[in-house]
Design a protein around this motif. Structure first.
Motif, PDB file in Angstrom:
ATOM      1  N   THR A  29      -7.828   3.002   6.092  1.00 40.87           N
ATOM      2  CA  THR A  29      -7.403   1.787   6.523  1.00 40.87           C
ATOM      3  C   THR A  29      -7.934   2.227   8.174  1.00 40.87           C
ATOM      4  N   MET A  30      -8.272   2.777   9.272  1.00 40.97           N
ATOM      5  CA  MET A  30      -8.058   3.032  10.669  1.00 40.97           C
ATOM      6  C   MET A  30      -8.521   1.955  10.920  1.00 40.97           C
ATOM      7  N   ILE A  75     -17.740   7.018   2.472  1.00 41.26           N
ATOM      8  CA  ILE A  75     -16.071   7.550   3.194  1.00 41.26           C
ATOM      9  C   ILE A  75     -15.861   5.586   2.781  1.00 41.26           C
ATOM     10  N   GLU A  76     -14.904   5.379   1.962  1.00 42.53           N
ATOM     11  CA  GLU A  76     -14.203   4.615   1.545  1.00 42.53           C
ATOM     12  C   GLU A  76     -13.732   3.799   2.780  1.00 42.53           C
ATOM     13  N   TRP A  77     -13.350   2.312   2.183  1.00 42.35           N
ATOM     14  CA  TRP A  77     -12.445   1.118   3.786  1.00 42.35           C
ATOM     15  C   TRP A  77     -12.016   0.535   2.643  1.00 42.35           C
ATOM     16  N   ALA A  78     -10.659  -0.329   3.858  1.00 46.96           N
ATOM     17  CA  ALA A  78      -9.493  -0.844   2.590  1.00 46.96           C
ATOM     18  C   ALA A  78      -8.358  -1.766   3.820  1.00 46.96           C
ATOM     19  N   GLY A  79      -8.226  -2.536   4.067  1.00 51.06           N
ATOM     20  CA  GLY A  79      -7.130  -3.248   4.575  1.00 51.06           C
ATOM     21  C   GLY A  79      -7.669  -4.588   5.354  1.00 51.06           C
ATOM     22  N   ARG A  80      -6.694  -5.063   6.233  1.00 52.86           N
ATOM     23  CA  ARG A  80      -7.230  -6.135   7.800  1.00 52.86           C
ATOM     24  C   ARG A  80      -8.374  -5.127   8.625  1.00 52.86           C
ATOM     25  N   ASP A 126     -10.979  -7.776   8.943  1.00 54.12           N
ATOM     26  CA  ASP A 126     -11.409  -9.513   8.040  1.00 54.12           C
ATOM     27  C   ASP A 126      -9.943 -10.105   8.168  1.00 54.12           C
ATOM     28  N   TYR A 127      -9.758 -11.304   8.291  1.00 51.66           N
ATOM     29  CA  TYR A 127      -8.368 -11.909   8.417  1.00 51.66           C
ATOM     30  C   TYR A 127      -7.901 -11.371   7.348  1.00 51.66           C
ATOM     31  N   SER A 128      -6.951 -10.334   7.259  1.00 49.43           N
ATOM     32  CA  SER A 128      -6.515 -10.641   5.317  1.00 49.43           C
ATOM     33  C   SER A 128      -4.640 -10.585   6.309  1.00 49.43           C
ATOM     34  N   ALA A 133      -3.838  -7.352   1.790  1.00 47.51           N
ATOM     35  CA  ALA A 133      -3.998  -6.122   2.059  1.00 47.51           C
ATOM     36  C   ALA A 133      -4.159  -4.946   1.026  1.00 47.51           C
ATOM     37  N   PHE A 134      -3.072  -5.684   0.409  1.00 44.66           N
ATOM     38  CA  PHE A 134      -2.478  -4.359  -0.727  1.00 44.66           C
ATOM     39  C   PHE A 134      -3.453  -4.355  -1.733  1.00 44.66           C
ATOM     40  N   LEU A 135      -4.410  -6.345  -1.889  1.00 45.15           N
ATOM     41  CA  LEU A 135      -5.350  -6.181  -2.459  1.00 45.15           C
ATOM     42  C   LEU A 135      -6.735  -5.256  -2.703  1.00 45.15           C
ATOM     43  N   SER A 136      -6.959  -5.282  -1.289  1.00 45.10           N
ATOM     44  CA  SER A 136      -8.196  -4.440  -0.909  1.00 45.10           C
ATOM     45  C   SER A 136      -7.248  -3.040  -1.024  1.00 45.10           C
ATOM     46  N   GLY A 137      -6.600  -2.619  -0.929  1.00 44.28           N
ATOM     47  CA  GLY A 137      -6.368  -1.116  -1.308  1.00 44.28           C
ATOM     48  C   GLY A 137      -6.158  -0.787  -2.615  1.00 44.28           C
TER      49      GLY A 137
END
Length: 438
Positions: A250-251, A402-407, A412-414, A419-423
């Motif tokens: 999530t970095m 490598i997976e990624w998640a969050g703003r 993205d403008y989450s 952001a929780f759903l992205s995770g």
């Protein structure tokens, strides 16, 4: 060897952890800070004030997510109707301005109304190249330049002509003719995209995450300095090293590509193109109970240091001592487009002076607390470089498994809920891959 290693402990990281925990897997979550939560961290001050890492609320319409967060706080949360307004040249105007033109000076309201009705009757261009062209088509040039383009310059730190349309969603309301006339003739109306929101009754926004953090294997003071994606190891500034089977980050993408082994020049260049705003948040605690009717307030005028104010005590009275109130002022800048030309001390001085000028700090009000949060990665800037650069970086991460998640992983403008759903989605991709391998 850890099955799953998650870089971060914020909303997206907890979304991923929650999904894994539901399947009986306990990932390791690492954070460079001495405290968990990332941008959803909460800070309690010795003098009784509670401030989040910038304003955070939950306004998801997803019932499952509402129930999940409610369970984290034993159903102890506030449901509040959003009240939002704007300061424009000495006048408070209900938000959004375009649906409340009647609260502006009459000559200005008439000019804007005429231009906006004209825009409604012009055919919209088949292809819009940037945010400025969209604003002209949606609202007319006069309103566009006085309000959304002016605010965007202060909040996004770049010109509307340099921004794409990928981020808009429901953020800028387009009133129909009846709504436009009603707001100009009859009176104020509330058509903000956030009608109501939820916030924990106690402990600040981090309360939504505390139980999930307790259930996860969280390791603080673990700043990542190197990732060997072939050997699948992560090295930290404290000298520790962890091996992983699956890595979810999530970095911020620009920081991530700097520390992965053997990154191609094209990917480094793409990472360097990704722009975000930074923010100095000034927290102020005040000895008066009522300082604003609005939960947050937008400022368009360039002679104000901040472009947005929010008020923690209106989210929950537990965030301030009895009889007090609090305000958070946001001052934006960016490395790429708009350097900060004041010291932190000067920012605080300007903010206090500007709070007095607009009447939020009334004459005789006493400041009981002031502090500063420096947020290097605040909001994604959707400039015209973004889309291609994000694709390049994501394609590279996919190649390195490598997976990624969050703003800052999605770049993205989450909002926090998104952001929780992205995770959760990142975790589900990993779970699906595990199933296919089995």
């Amino acid at each position: 060897m850890n099955d799953v290693l998650v870089l971060g402990t914020g909303m997206a990281a907890l979304g991923a952890s929650s999904r894994f925990l539901a399947e009986g897997q306990r990932p390791v979550l690492v954070d460079k800070n001495q405290y968990p939560g990332g941008h959803t961290a909460t800070f309690a001050t010795p003098d009784g004030f509670i401030f989040d890492d910038g304003p955070h609320i939950s306004f998801t319409s997803d019932i499952r997510l509402q129930e999940l967060f409610a369970a984290q706080v034993d159903q102890e949360y506030e449901i509040l109707p959003a009240y939002v307004d704007n300061w424009y040249q000495g006048t408070w105007v209900r938000h959004p301005v375009q649906a409340n033109l009647g609260q502006l000076p009459k000559d200005l309201a008439l000019d804007l109304l005429e231009d906006m009705i004209g825009a409604m009757h012009r055919p919209e261009p088949e292809q819009l190249k940037n945010y400025q062209e969209w604003l002209y088509a949606a609202f007319g040039q006069k309103f566009a330049e006085r309000f959304p383009m002016q605010y965007g310059r202060r909040y996004h730190t770049t010109e509307a002509s340099n921004m794409s349309l990928d981020w808009l969603g429901p953020r800028l309301y387009r009133p129909n003719l009846r709504e436009l006339l009603k707001g100009a003739i009859i009176g104020e109306q509330d058509v903000h995209y956030v009608s109501n929101f939820r916030y924990p009754k106690k402990g600040g926004f981090i309360s939504y995450l505390n139980r999930m953090l307790a259930a996860s294997d969280v390791r603080l003071n673990h700043k990542v300095v190197a990732i060997d994606s072939r050997q699948r190891t992560v090295r930290f500034a404290n000298g520790h090293e962890l091996a992983y089977q699956t890595l979810i980050s999530t970095m911020p993408l620009p920081e991530l590509v700097k520390i992965i082994d053997d990154v191609p020049d094209s990917v480094r260049e793409a990472g360097a193109l990704l722009a975000c705003s930074s923010c100095v948040v000034v927290n102020v605690g005040i000895d008066q109970p009522e300082i604003s009717p609005a939960h947050w307030r937008y400022f368009y005028d360039d002679d104000f240091s901040f472009c947005r104010l929010s008020f923690p005590h209106l989210l929950s009275r537990s965030t301030v001592p009895a009889g007090c109130s609090a305000v958070q002022a946001e001052v934006y800048w960016s490395k790429k487009y708009k350097p900060l030309e004041m010291t932190t001390e000067q920012v605080v001085e300007r903010v206090i002076a500007d709070l007095r000028r607009c009447g939020v700090l009334a004459e005789g009000a006493r400041i009981l607390h002031q502090s500063v949060l420096k947020i290097e990665y605040a909001n994604i800037i959707f400039d015209l470089d973004r889309a291609a650069a994000v694709r390049t970086v994501h394609d590279f991460l996919r190649e390195r498994h490598i997976e990624w998640a969050g703003r800052f992983g999605d770049w993205d403008y989450s909002w926090t809920d998104q952001a929780f759903l992205s995770g959760e989605r990142a975790a589900q991709r990993v779970l699906d891959a595990q199933t296919s391998r089995a």
